[in-house]
Structure formats: C-alpha cells, structure tokens
Design a protein around this motif. Structure first.
Motif, PDB file in Angstrom:
ATOM      1  N   SER A  16       0.074  24.130 -65.215  1.00 50.79           N
ATOM      2  CA  SER A  16      -0.853  23.241 -64.517  1.00 50.79           C
ATOM      3  C   SER A  16      -1.727  22.533 -65.543  1.00 50.79           C
ATOM      4  O   SER A  16      -2.274  23.163 -66.452  1.00 50.79           O
ATOM      5  CB  SER A  16      -1.728  24.021 -63.542  1.00 50.79           C
ATOM      6  OG  SER A  16      -0.979  24.422 -62.405  1.00 50.79           O
ATOM      7  N   VAL A  17      -1.831  21.227 -65.377  1.00 48.81           N
ATOM      8  CA  VAL A  17      -2.619  20.415 -66.307  1.00 48.81           C
ATOM      9  C   VAL A  17      -3.699  19.682 -65.505  1.00 48.81           C
ATOM     10  O   VAL A  17      -3.389  18.954 -64.559  1.00 48.81           O
ATOM     11  CB  VAL A  17      -1.725  19.394 -67.043  1.00 48.81           C
ATOM     12  CG1 VAL A  17      -2.569  18.531 -67.980  1.00 48.81           C
ATOM     13  CG2 VAL A  17      -0.636  20.125 -67.823  1.00 48.81           C
ATOM     14  N   VAL A  18      -4.940  19.882 -65.872  1.00 48.42           N
ATOM     15  CA  VAL A  18      -6.069  19.261 -65.185  1.00 48.42           C
ATOM     16  C   VAL A  18      -6.552  18.070 -66.006  1.00 48.42           C
ATOM     17  O   VAL A  18      -6.825  18.200 -67.209  1.00 48.42           O
ATOM     18  CB  VAL A  18      -7.224  20.257 -64.983  1.00 48.42           C
ATOM     19  CG1 VAL A  18      -8.365  19.595 -64.218  1.00 48.42           C
ATOM     20  CG2 VAL A  18      -6.734  21.497 -64.253  1.00 48.42           C
ATOM     21  N   LEU A  19      -6.649  16.908 -65.348  1.00 46.80           N
ATOM     22  CA  LEU A  19      -7.115  15.688 -66.009  1.00 46.80           C
ATOM     23  C   LEU A  19      -8.344  15.160 -65.272  1.00 46.80           C
ATOM     24  O   LEU A  19      -8.353  15.083 -64.043  1.00 46.80           O
ATOM     25  CB  LEU A  19      -6.016  14.623 -66.026  1.00 46.80           C
ATOM     26  CG  LEU A  19      -4.718  15.033 -66.734  1.00 46.80           C
ATOM     27  CD1 LEU A  19      -3.619  15.264 -65.709  1.00 46.80           C
ATOM     28  CD2 LEU A  19      -4.287  13.974 -67.740  1.00 46.80           C
ATOM     29  N   SER A  20      -9.362  14.781 -66.041  1.00 47.23           N
ATOM     30  CA  SER A  20     -10.610  14.286 -65.445  1.00 47.23           C
ATOM     31  C   SER A  20     -10.907  12.875 -65.919  1.00 47.23           C
ATOM     32  O   SER A  20     -10.582  12.492 -67.045  1.00 47.23           O
ATOM     33  CB  SER A  20     -11.783  15.200 -65.824  1.00 47.23           C
ATOM     34  OG  SER A  20     -11.558  16.517 -65.346  1.00 47.23           O
ATOM     35  N   CYS A  21     -11.513  12.103 -65.015  1.00 41.96           N
ATOM     36  CA  CYS A  21     -11.881  10.722 -65.336  1.00 41.96           C
ATOM     37  C   CYS A  21     -13.323  10.493 -64.916  1.00 41.96           C
ATOM     38  O   CYS A  21     -13.723  10.833 -63.806  1.00 41.96           O
ATOM     39  CB  CYS A  21     -10.948   9.752 -64.614  1.00 41.96           C
ATOM     40  SG  CYS A  21     -11.346   8.016 -64.906  1.00 41.96           S
ATOM     41  N   ASP A  22     -14.107   9.896 -65.799  1.00 40.41           N
ATOM     42  CA  ASP A  22     -15.515   9.642 -65.510  1.00 40.41           C
ATOM     43  C   ASP A  22     -15.755   8.238 -64.984  1.00 40.41           C
ATOM     44  O   ASP A  22     -16.871   7.872 -64.638  1.00 40.41           O
ATOM     45  CB  ASP A  22     -16.370   9.845 -66.769  1.00 40.41           C
ATOM     46  CG  ASP A  22     -16.351  11.299 -67.229  1.00 40.41           C
ATOM     47  OD1 ASP A  22     -16.220  12.178 -66.354  1.00 40.41           O
ATOM     48  OD2 ASP A  22     -16.448  11.537 -68.450  1.00 40.41           O
ATOM     49  N   GLU A  23     -14.693   7.434 -64.912  1.00 34.54           N
ATOM     50  CA  GLU A  23     -14.846   6.044 -64.492  1.00 34.54           C
ATOM     51  C   GLU A  23     -14.449   5.862 -63.036  1.00 34.54           C
ATOM     52  O   GLU A  23     -13.533   6.516 -62.540  1.00 34.54           O
ATOM     53  CB  GLU A  23     -13.960   5.138 -65.360  1.00 34.54           C
ATOM     54  CG  GLU A  23     -14.287   5.195 -66.848  1.00 34.54           C
ATOM     55  CD  GLU A  23     -13.360   4.317 -67.658  1.00 34.54           C
ATOM     56  OE1 GLU A  23     -12.913   3.282 -67.118  1.00 34.54           O
ATOM     57  OE2 GLU A  23     -13.075   4.664 -68.810  1.00 34.54           O
ATOM     58  N   GLY A  24     -15.106   4.939 -62.349  1.00 36.52           N
ATOM     59  CA  GLY A  24     -14.738   4.589 -60.982  1.00 36.52           C
ATOM     60  C   GLY A  24     -14.845   5.758 -60.029  1.00 36.52           C
ATOM     61  O   GLY A  24     -15.656   6.671 -60.198  1.00 36.52           O
ATOM     62  N   ASN A  25     -14.013   5.695 -59.009  1.00 33.25           N
ATOM     63  CA  ASN A  25     -14.040   6.740 -57.977  1.00 33.25           C
ATOM     64  C   ASN A  25     -12.873   7.713 -58.091  1.00 33.25           C
ATOM     65  O   ASN A  25     -12.567   8.441 -57.154  1.00 33.25           O
ATOM     66  CB  ASN A  25     -14.007   6.079 -56.586  1.00 33.25           C
ATOM     67  CG  ASN A  25     -15.215   5.201 -56.343  1.00 33.25           C
ATOM     68  OD1 ASN A  25     -16.334   5.571 -56.710  1.00 33.25           O
ATOM     69  ND2 ASN A  25     -14.992   4.028 -55.736  1.00 33.25           N
ATOM     70  N   GLU A  26     -12.201   7.682 -59.242  1.00 30.07           N
ATOM     71  CA  GLU A  26     -11.043   8.545 -59.423  1.00 30.07           C
ATOM     72  C   GLU A  26     -11.469  10.011 -59.459  1.00 30.07           C
ATOM     73  O   GLU A  26     -12.407  10.390 -60.178  1.00 30.07           O
ATOM     74  CB  GLU A  26     -10.292   8.193 -60.706  1.00 30.07           C
ATOM     75  CG  GLU A  26      -9.573   6.857 -60.649  1.00 30.07           C
ATOM     76  CD  GLU A  26      -8.407   6.868 -59.695  1.00 30.07           C
ATOM     77  OE1 GLU A  26      -7.766   7.917 -59.562  1.00 30.07           O
ATOM     78  OE2 GLU A  26      -8.152   5.832 -59.055  1.00 30.07           O
ATOM     79  N   ALA A  27     -10.776  10.822 -58.704  1.00 35.14           N
ATOM     80  CA  ALA A  27     -11.069  12.251 -58.690  1.00 35.14           C
ATOM     81  C   ALA A  27     -10.253  12.958 -59.768  1.00 35.14           C
ATOM     82  O   ALA A  27      -9.384  12.385 -60.400  1.00 35.14           O
ATOM     83  CB  ALA A  27     -10.734  12.832 -57.318  1.00 35.14           C
TER      84      ALA A  27
END
Length: 209
Positions: A16-27
C-alpha cells in the motif's frame, strides 16, 4: 499538481502506497501494488510525483488489481487468454488493462493454452465420448486460439475417436435396432456428439447396433 509519497507499508494484499497533496481539493490517495511491480517503480517514502507520474501509478495499480482478480479466477478454473479478458472486463476493468493482465498471466505460466487444450480434448474424448467436431466447438467456445485447438484435436488419433464412439454405442445402444426410424434417431444423436456420418456408419456395422 504534485503528490508526495508519505507512507509505504506491506499488507496481505500487497504494498500500500499513500500519496498526499497539499494543493486544491485533492484528498489523500492510497494505491495497492503487487510487491514485484512496486519495486520496479524505484520509488520510496518522501519522493514527489508529478501528474504524469500519478497517472502512471494509478494505471499500474489498476493493472495490479486485474492481476489479483485473474489469479483468483485461474485458481479455480482453466481460462484461455480470450475468455480471461472478457471475464475481467465484467469487473469493470478497461479492455487494455485486461489484455495486459492476461498476457502477464501467460508470461508467468498461469495460462498454458497448449497443455489445457490437450487435457480438455482427451477428457471429452475418453470420458464424455465426444467426437472431434464437438470437441473443436467446445474449445473454440472457450476462446482458445486456433493453433492450440488444432494441436489438441490432432493429438488424438482417428482410431482413438472411433474407439470412444464404439464404447459409447456398446454402452448406450447394446440392443440391435431393426426400426429404421429409431436407427435414424441414433445416428442424429451421435452426430450431435461430433462424429461424422462415416464414423457412425462404420461403428454401426462393427457393433451391429
């Protein structure tokens, strides 16, 4: 838009690979990979992935899901490449992904059409007493390629097909038939099992049915 890999952990289902984004409304995204395919990506926690990279990882994750589904299907039954593709498409995978997964299963030895068709042809000849034409229709209906079907059919000699027919007739039509209408019914039934008229006539003469 960029994502950062914030966590990588192993589960019973894979990596399992968790990816995070701080831009926009992407979860936050969590993608699941086969361990061997994830290693090929060469990524680790903390790496940043751009939009093109994310699209690639999502496609690879879907490919991994299709492989997992294919492995489950093949654990319970034989599948030709064609039949496996159509079965995977019923689980809402895109056709290119299904084709890629089927090719992967062939590459890894899960699908051996030559061996499967040989085994199926011999079973239907020896156990079900089917003729060549009926066996051919069965194999083609299962989506096996033409070459594999022909090799399987030709792996049995004409005498083996004929011997199977005689065994069936001796078991099913032991009593001689004097009624012409009944005789034609027998011929029609044997024809539906895939035997030629010449084979049936020869068997009728030899068995006296």
């Amino acid at each position: 838009m960029q994502y950062q890999i914030t966590d990588i952990y192993e589960t019973r289902a894979g990596i399992s690979v968790v990816l995070s984004c701080d831009e926009g409304n992407e979860a936050e995204k969590t993608l699941l990979f086969k361990p061997s395919l994830w290693l090929e990506e060469g990524l680790q926690a903390g790496d940043v992935v751009d939009e093109e990279g994310i699209a690639h990882l999502c496609a690879t994750a879907q490919f991994c899901q299709a492989i997992a589904r294919a492995e489950g299907l093949l654990a319970n039954s034989d599948y030709s490449r064609t039949r496996l593709i159509y079965r995977l498409m019923r689980y809402d995978f895109d056709r290119p992904v299904c084709e890629r997964a089927a090719d992967y299963m062939i590459e890894k030895g899960y699908i051996r059409e030559g061996e499967q068709t040989l085994r199926i042809a011999r079973f239907y000849c020896k156990n079900k007493h089917w003729g060549k034409k009926r066996i051919a229709a069965e194999l083609m209906g299962r989506g096996y390629c033409h070459n594999a079907v022909m090799e399987a059919l030709n792996s049995l000699s004409d005498e083996e097909y004929f011997s199977s027919l005689v065994q069936l007739m001796e078991k099913k039509y032991a009593a001689p038939c004097t009624d012409e209408k009944e005789k034609q019914k027998r011929i029609a039934a044997l024809s539906r099992l895939g035997f030629s008229y010449a084979e049936i006539q020869r068997a009728l003469e030899e068995t006296g049915s």
